[in-house]
Design an enzyme around this catalytic site. Structure first.
Site, PDB file in Angstrom:
ATOM      1  CE  LYS A  26      -3.404  -2.718  -0.024  1.00  0.00           C
ATOM      2  NZ  LYS A  26      -4.470  -3.190   0.814  1.00  0.00           N
TER       3      LYS A  26
HETATM    4  C1  PLP Z   1      -5.493  -4.243   1.128  1.00  0.00           C
HETATM    5  C2  PLP Z   1      -6.951  -4.044   1.114  1.00  0.00           C
HETATM    6  C3  PLP Z   1      -7.774  -4.423   2.192  1.00  0.00           C
HETATM    7  C4  PLP Z   1      -7.296  -5.235   3.349  1.00  0.00           C
HETATM    8  O1  PLP Z   1      -6.259  -4.696   4.072  1.00  0.00           O
HETATM    9  P1  PLP Z   1      -5.265  -5.671   4.862  1.00  0.00           P
HETATM   10  O2  PLP Z   1      -4.411  -4.706   5.629  1.00  0.00           O
HETATM   11  O3  PLP Z   1      -4.502  -6.470   3.874  1.00  0.00           O
HETATM   12  O4  PLP Z   1      -6.085  -6.516   5.763  1.00  0.00           O
HETATM   13  C5  PLP Z   1      -9.121  -4.101   2.147  1.00  0.00           C
HETATM   14  N1  PLP Z   1      -9.646  -3.475   1.090  1.00  0.00           N
HETATM   15  C6  PLP Z   1      -8.906  -3.117   0.030  1.00  0.00           C
HETATM   16  C7  PLP Z   1      -9.564  -2.418  -1.106  1.00  0.00           C
HETATM   17  C8  PLP Z   1      -7.549  -3.407   0.000  1.00  0.00           C
HETATM   18  O5  PLP Z   1      -6.823  -3.078  -1.077  1.00  0.00           O
END
Ligand code: PLP
Length: 395
Positions: free
Chosen positions: A194
């Site tokens: 991210k």
């Molecule tokens: C990455 C992501 C999540 C989940 O986040 P995690 O930290 O991996 O649990 C939820 N929604 C979207 C759109 C994502 O890209």
């Protein structure tokens, strides 16, 4: 192995030093680094945001649903309207909260892949309790209109902000407001790929004091005092005010988060330049469409670089041929309707299903070079030219 990877972490000696400092301190569990990360994030979002750092974005979404009292034993009928083009964590957390997913479609295939406010409104029933939206790829959905719809129908609004740190929405009156400050609760993810990457981590955000207290208890067993308070002699015992979970973050992740937050603006600015160059290189390329070309709702943080392939392109073969040329690609996202767990359990959403079948994600990360964008585009254009002209459309 790869000439161009899909993603690379944006780390330097600042992250190394931050982790070393935590290790040297001898204290790993949630305490001062986490508090500093939370208050920096509150400041960053502004608008009286109250932030709690948690183990990951999925935990933040789950906590949001639990804090709002959605689903659960008392109700077998609660419905949550969720996006059809998103990561499955949205639907999974709704399932685990004990509520029913009702998918809302995207606005258009050719440009606006964000959740469609009209379709949200069309999917509202007497059982609808909340709307969960995602700001896909860092492009704000029509959050002002969606907020108004939620208000009108007395529904909670949950923002999945996994893609959004640094992105904003431009209000009708011209003011800019960060994504994650519109809903009752917002959930951020700091997973390894991210815009703020700490490995595993997340942030749950609200502007409501009562919800904040519920979220705080949910994060740590419903306990009134944390182990750090007991260590510091601030508390010797604790009460359990409500059932809770262990969705805590740790000091290493928080220390990384603080550094990553301080680098975010510069990193997003680099992403922007790379995306602009991608758009220039791919402009007019046959069989390639770039979404959000006419985007005016706010400032993106360019989380990913999605494109749409024309129907006649065999996507799996194209990805394979790009892989053989050393370029890593991905799909954001496979259709929820095609997952075994959700087959025949969720409504169909034709526009999102079309995009899911033909979407492709190209490499993008802050340290990527213009030369690397050129490699990706050359490889993509070459692979498209060599693609069988009349291959049957495939998913
Ligand atoms: C990455 C992501 C999540 C989940 O986040 P995690 O930290 O991996 O649990 C939820 N929604 C979207 C759109 C994502 O890209």
């Amino acid at each position: 192995m790869w000439r161009v990877q899909l993603h690379k972490i944006n780390y330097d000696e600042r992250e190394y030093n931050a982790v070393k400092e935590v290790l040297d301190s001898g204290w790993l569990a949630i305490s001062e680094k986490t508090q500093a990360f939370e208050s920096s994030f509150s400041q960053f979002l502004g608008n009286d945001s109250k932030c709690l750092a948690v183990s990951n974005g999925t935990a933040a979404l789950h906590m949001a649903l639990l804090a709002l009292g959605i689903g659960g034993k008392s109700s077998q009928t609660d419905e949550v309207i969720t996006p059809a083009l998103t990561f499955i964590a949205d639907q999974n957390t709704v399932e685990f909260a004990g509520a029913k997913n009702v998918l809302a479609d995207i606005t258009s295939i050719n440009d606006d892949w964000s959740i469609d406010p009209d379709d949200i409104e069309a999917k509202i029933t007497p059982n609808t309790k909340a709307v969960m939206i995602v700001h896909y790829a860092g492009y704000a959905c029509d959050i002002e209109r969606i907020s108004a719809i939620c208000k009108k129908h007395n529904l909670f609004l949950i923002e999945d902000c996994a893609h959004t740190p640094g992105a904003d929405y431009c209000l009708a009156d011209g003011t800019r407001q960060p994504l994650g400050t519109f809903g009752d609760i917002a959930a951020f993810s700091f997973f390894a790929n991210k815009n703020i990457a700490v490995g595993e981590g997340g942030m749950v955000v609200t502007r409501n004091t009562q919800l904040f207290e519920k979220l705080r208890l949910l994060r740590s067993h419903g306990m009134s005092a944390a182990s750090f308070d007991r260590y510091k002699g601030r508390a010797s015992s604790y009460d359990v005010a409500q059932p809770g979970l262990n969705y805590r973050i740790n000091e290493i992740s928080s220390a990384l988060g603080l550094v990553q937050l301080s680098k975010l603006d510069e990193a997003n600015e680099k992403r922007k330049k790379l995306v602009e160059y991608y758009c220039k290189r791919l402009d007019g390329v046959k069989d390639v469409l770039i979404p959000y070309k006419n985007f005016t709702r706010g400032k993106s943080n360019y989380h990913i670089m999605p494109i749409l392939l024309s129907e006649k392109i065999d996507r799996a073969a194209l990805m394979e041929s790009m892989k053989n040329a050393g370029v890593q690609t991905s799909i954001h996202y496979p259709a929820i309707q095609n997952f075994s767990a959700y087959k025949n359990k969720v409504n169909s959403t034709p526009r999102a299903e079309y995009v899911c079948a033909h979407q492709l994600t190209l490499p993008l990360y802050p340290q990527m070079t213009i030369e690397e964008v050129d490699i990706v585009c050359d490889v993509l254009i070459g692979a498209l030219a060599n693609a069988p002209a009349d291959a049957a459309p495939k998913g």
